[in-house]
Design a protein around this motif. Sequence first.
Motif, mmCIF file in Angstrom:
data_model
loop_
_atom_site.group_PDB
_atom_site.id
_atom_site.type_symbol
_atom_site.label_atom_id
_atom_site.label_comp_id
_atom_site.label_asym_id
_atom_site.label_seq_id
_atom_site.Cartn_x
_atom_site.Cartn_y
_atom_site.Cartn_z
ATOM 1 N N LYS B 460 0.805 -1.223 0.000
ATOM 2 C CA LYS B 460 0.000 0.000 0.000
ATOM 3 C C LYS B 460 0.833 1.266 0.000
ATOM 4 O O LYS B 460 0.386 2.321 0.459
ATOM 5 N N GLU B 461 2.065 1.166 -0.513
ATOM 6 C CA GLU B 461 2.819 2.387 -0.690
ATOM 7 C C GLU B 461 2.229 3.169 -1.868
ATOM 8 O O GLU B 461 2.407 4.357 -1.993
ATOM 9 N N ARG B 462 1.556 2.460 -2.738
ATOM 10 C CA ARG B 462 0.780 3.153 -3.775
ATOM 11 C C ARG B 462 -0.656 2.634 -3.763
ATOM 12 O O ARG B 462 -0.905 1.467 -3.499
ATOM 13 N N THR B 463 -1.553 3.561 -4.063
ATOM 14 C CA THR B 463 -2.965 3.222 -4.073
ATOM 15 C C THR B 463 -3.427 3.101 -5.517
ATOM 16 O O THR B 463 -3.176 3.992 -6.330
ATOM 17 N N ILE B 464 -4.059 1.996 -5.837
ATOM 18 C CA ILE B 464 -4.683 1.835 -7.148
ATOM 19 C C ILE B 464 -6.194 1.745 -6.886
ATOM 20 O O ILE B 464 -6.662 0.776 -6.266
ATOM 21 N N VAL B 465 -6.875 2.752 -7.360
ATOM 22 C CA VAL B 465 -8.310 2.870 -7.058
ATOM 23 C C VAL B 465 -9.077 1.659 -7.603
ATOM 24 O O VAL B 465 -8.940 1.309 -8.778
ATOM 25 N N GLY B 466 -9.833 1.044 -6.729
ATOM 26 C CA GLY B 466 -10.625 -0.116 -7.137
ATOM 27 C C GLY B 466 -9.876 -1.431 -7.006
ATOM 28 O O GLY B 466 -10.472 -2.495 -7.119
ATOM 29 N N VAL B 467 -8.549 -1.362 -6.792
ATOM 30 C CA VAL B 467 -7.752 -2.586 -6.707
ATOM 31 C C VAL B 467 -7.282 -2.836 -5.265
ATOM 32 O O VAL B 467 -7.553 -3.885 -4.689
ATOM 33 N N ASN B 468 -6.596 -1.847 -4.671
ATOM 34 C CA ASN B 468 -6.193 -2.045 -3.277
ATOM 35 C C ASN B 468 -6.812 -0.987 -2.337
ATOM 36 O O ASN B 468 -6.451 -0.880 -1.182
ATOM 37 N N ASP B 469 -7.712 -0.218 -2.865
ATOM 38 C CA ASP B 469 -8.490 0.717 -2.047
ATOM 39 C C ASP B 469 -9.763 1.076 -2.829
ATOM 40 O O ASP B 469 -9.796 0.890 -4.045
ATOM 41 N N TYR B 470 -10.741 1.629 -2.118
ATOM 42 C CA TYR B 470 -12.018 1.991 -2.762
ATOM 43 C C TYR B 470 -12.607 0.811 -3.545
ATOM 44 O O TYR B 470 -13.070 0.952 -4.681
ATOM 45 N N ILE B 471 -12.496 -0.352 -2.921
ATOM 46 C CA ILE B 471 -12.941 -1.583 -3.582
ATOM 47 C C ILE B 471 -14.462 -1.730 -3.446
ATOM 48 O O ILE B 471 -15.007 -1.434 -2.388
ATOM 49 N N THR B 472 -15.094 -2.150 -4.520
ATOM 50 C CA THR B 472 -16.524 -2.458 -4.432
ATOM 51 C C THR B 472 -16.709 -3.944 -4.718
ATOM 52 O O THR B 472 -15.911 -4.523 -5.460
ATOM 53 N N ASP B 473 -17.718 -4.528 -4.115
ATOM 54 C CA ASP B 473 -17.915 -5.967 -4.267
ATOM 55 C C ASP B 473 -18.549 -6.332 -5.589
ATOM 56 O O ASP B 473 -18.183 -7.302 -6.228
ATOM 57 N N ASP B 474 -19.535 -5.520 -5.996
ATOM 58 C CA ASP B 474 -20.263 -5.889 -7.203
ATOM 59 C C ASP B 474 -19.408 -5.640 -8.434
ATOM 60 O O ASP B 474 -18.902 -4.552 -8.666
ATOM 61 N N MET B 475 -19.240 -6.695 -9.218
ATOM 62 C CA MET B 475 -18.488 -6.573 -10.465
ATOM 63 C C MET B 475 -19.361 -5.852 -11.485
ATOM 64 O O MET B 475 -20.498 -6.251 -11.719
ATOM 65 N N LEU B 476 -18.840 -4.795 -12.067
ATOM 66 C CA LEU B 476 -19.593 -4.104 -13.107
ATOM 67 C C LEU B 476 -19.499 -4.922 -14.388
ATOM 68 O O LEU B 476 -18.411 -5.280 -14.832
#
Lengths: 133, 558
Positions: B460-476
């Motif tokens: 977590k030295e880098r944040t990738i939105v949707g991958v290691n943070d701000y994750i949502t369960d429902d797959m679009l």
Amino acid sequence: MTEAEQKIRVLIAKPGLDGHDRGAKVVARALRDAGFEVIYTGLRQTPEQIAEAALQEDVTVVGLSILSGAHMRLFPEIMKLLKERGMDDTLVIAGGIIPEDDIKPLKKLGIKAIFGPGTPTTEIVEYIRTNAK
Amino acid sequence: MVTKEKSDVSQQKREWEKNTLKKTLEKSPERRERFITTSSRPIARLYSPTDMANLDYDRDLGFPGEYPYTRGVYPTMYRGRFWTMRMFAGFGTAEQTNARYRYLLEQGQTGLSVAFHLPTIQGLDSDDPMSTGEIGVCGVAIDSLADMEILFSQIPLNKVTTSMTINAPAAVLLCFYIAAAEKQGVSSTQIGGTIQNDILKEYQAQKTWIFPPDPSMRIITNTLEYCTKNVPRWNTISISGYHIREAGSTAVQELAFTLANGLAYVKAGVDAGLKVDDFAPRLSFFFDSHLDLFEEVAKFRAARRIWAREMHERFNAKSPRSYLLRFHTQTAGVSLTAQQPENNIIRTTIQALAAVLGGTQSLHTNSMDEAWALPTEKAATIALRTQQILAHESGVANTIDPLGGSYFIESLTNEMEEETYKYFDRIDKLGGVVEAIKKGFFQREIADAAFRYQREIEEKERTIVGVNDYITDDMLEIPVLKIDPEVERTQLARLRKTRKTRNNKKVDQLLSRLQKAAEGTENMLPHILAAVREYATVGEVCNALREVFGEYQEPIIF
């Protein structure tokens, strides 16, 4: 050395014609760092070459990495050839670009887990520790 | 006078740190201890005139269209005309891809870019056992001139320019194109376009090689020589950093390895007896544009300056056209996430902006669904619209090199240039690019950087939105392009028909003649062209050469 302390042997294999080996190599290295014995086949291996390497190297885990889109043709062939060599209890897992719709039929073939893009390597390490016999 | 001002600034900066900054840091520390780019490069809190103290405007920047071209290769840049919006496309059969090309041209796209399926890329025919499951999947299936004629049907090859992403068998596909143009009544002197033809980065990163490095370099010098005489409007090598970066390198490794490869090609051409100014103007470049906006812009600016200087000082090129680093850019495929795919539209926009601020000559923007499959028509259209909005609405194309003079950008540009020269020294010490490939140098550098990047995400030295943070369960669920199994049948049927209806005796003779040329020192291109005019396939031509040159085996490094 007790059986439990023996290193788990993993074959990381690249079927298909694509040269995308970034993921395969990152996973291979993470598994090695986690204490597994890792053999990497190199690129563009036929199903025969992969099954034969798994047998010769006496591995308990085979990790298939593919990004070319040919998985629905190549994976069944690999599973068949492993079975023919009596390697039914090998833990076969896969990663790469594998669309959602293909996951169910691949699991039916006996591929136990599919790790898509963005999977942390620690998750793969844990999975193998828990499931490799 | 100037030095006094600069020392004033550095004194003032120290005072600012002591009097103002310190208090704030005591009260509220910064978000992180270390701020890094996508390439793990540390970035300072603030840049000021002291960070570009050694910058000499005339020597280091100059004016657009003038040496050393840091600010741009043309005097008016996008005020004259926008970059070429060139979307890479190809899938299924030649008929399907031809329809996509005609659609894209109607939508205002200004050049074509061919994605071949993997068998063509590996110099294999569709009926080769290794081609199982790959036909038309990652690109368009092209086995022979018969397919090429369909691919460009109703597209006048004297009017459009075409870029072909092809490397190991590049000479063969160029000959297919020349022959397809001839069928339209267009001569080889009238056609324009690019073949990637950059084999060095294949061994380093993309890994779709066929022959060992030495004969591969000969095929390339043969192509340089042939095109200089016969296809003067063709860009003979697109020296590519894209794949180096996608395989996991840092921005500066991309820059350094790509330019080192470029210099190796120039040296090979000169060693083969060509005059540098006869072929260097036809070399072009292809870079990645990743997410770290400023680092990318600095990379493009440094690339232009280094290339101009090396061509001038190392190779004594006299024509200013030899100094120009013209480049195509593609946004970073590797940055696209399978999770929350619509976010990829925003990622691509930032990367496209970096390419434009960096002065690119042409651009491909990735589609949001490409972490899953080849793009659907809708996703590809949004990606093209992204470029059109940047061009027409954002205002960034109104002035040249808008970030030039920024303390940060100039400092980064200098830093990346210095680091590139350090890599040049290391490569020279290893005996040059080809020797360094054989020793696994590039492969190890890239694998190390890729692994470090993955660690930084996991820690977590880098944040990738949707991958290691701000994750949502429902797959679009987004629609994914599927290749019809009919493609394979159609392609195999056409290949069988081609083999049946052509003059096989003549094909065999021409392939033997090509082998004789390969065994000797003749230029191979005229012999390849003669064979493909008679419908020799890409697999047959490459197999003839495999018998002479053998195949490359790479050292296993991870």
